[in-house]
Design a protein around this motif. Structure first.
Motif, short mmCIF file in Angstrom:
data_model
loop_
_atom_site.label_atom_id
_atom_site.label_comp_id
_atom_site.label_asym_id
_atom_site.label_seq_id
_atom_site.Cartn_x
_atom_site.Cartn_y
_atom_site.Cartn_z
N SER A 6 0.84 -1.21 0.00
CA SER A 6 0.00 0.00 0.00
C SER A 6 0.87 1.25 0.00
N VAL A 10 0.98 4.14 -2.93
CA VAL A 10 0.79 5.54 -2.54
C VAL A 10 1.95 6.39 -3.07
N ALA A 44 3.24 12.32 1.99
CA ALA A 44 2.43 11.09 1.92
C ALA A 44 3.02 9.99 2.80
N TRP A 48 1.20 8.28 5.91
CA TRP A 48 0.99 6.83 5.89
C TRP A 48 1.56 6.20 7.16
N TRP A 67 -4.72 4.37 2.57
CA TRP A 67 -4.63 4.44 1.11
C TRP A 67 -5.00 5.82 0.60
N MET A 71 -2.63 9.81 -0.13
CA MET A 71 -2.66 10.28 -1.51
C MET A 71 -3.20 11.70 -1.59
#
Length: 104
Positions: A6, A10, A44, A48, A67, A71
């Motif tokens: 993931s 991203v 990002a 995350w 997710w 983004m």
């Protein structure tokens, strides 16, 4: 291992958004091509990491957060950071060039 993929997806999405943001910016000659990409990827990744450590990827109903949210933050950084830097850099370059021309 699922969470690592993931992150890879991203990073690929926000890096592409950073390149697109650089190409569409009118002041992209004032800064390098990696500024929007770097800003997007860094923001990002940080988002995350915070979301995964908070456990949102494993809570039912919140699995979309690691997710979609990174983004969105990365794309926003890819657009906002170069706009601010490009305008400031262009103004400073004009002031410096004017000063150099006055001295001549």
């Amino acid at each position: 291992m699922e969470t690592v993929w993931s992150l890879v997806i991203v990073i690929l999405v926000v890096a592409a958004a950073g390149f697109i943001a650089w190409a569409t910016d009118h002041h992209h000659d004032a800064y390098g091509i990696m500024l929007p990409v770097g800003a997007a990827v860094a923001s990002a990744c940080l988002t995350w990491i915070i979301l995964v450590f908070a456990g949102t990827g494993y809570i039912a109903g919140l699995t979309w957060m690691p997710w979609v949210l990174p983004m969105a933050v990365g794309i926003a950084a890819a657009v906002c950071v170069p706009v601010l830097v490009g305008r400031r850099r262009t103004k400073r370059d004009v002031v410096a060039l004017t000063e150099i021309l006055r001295r001549s």
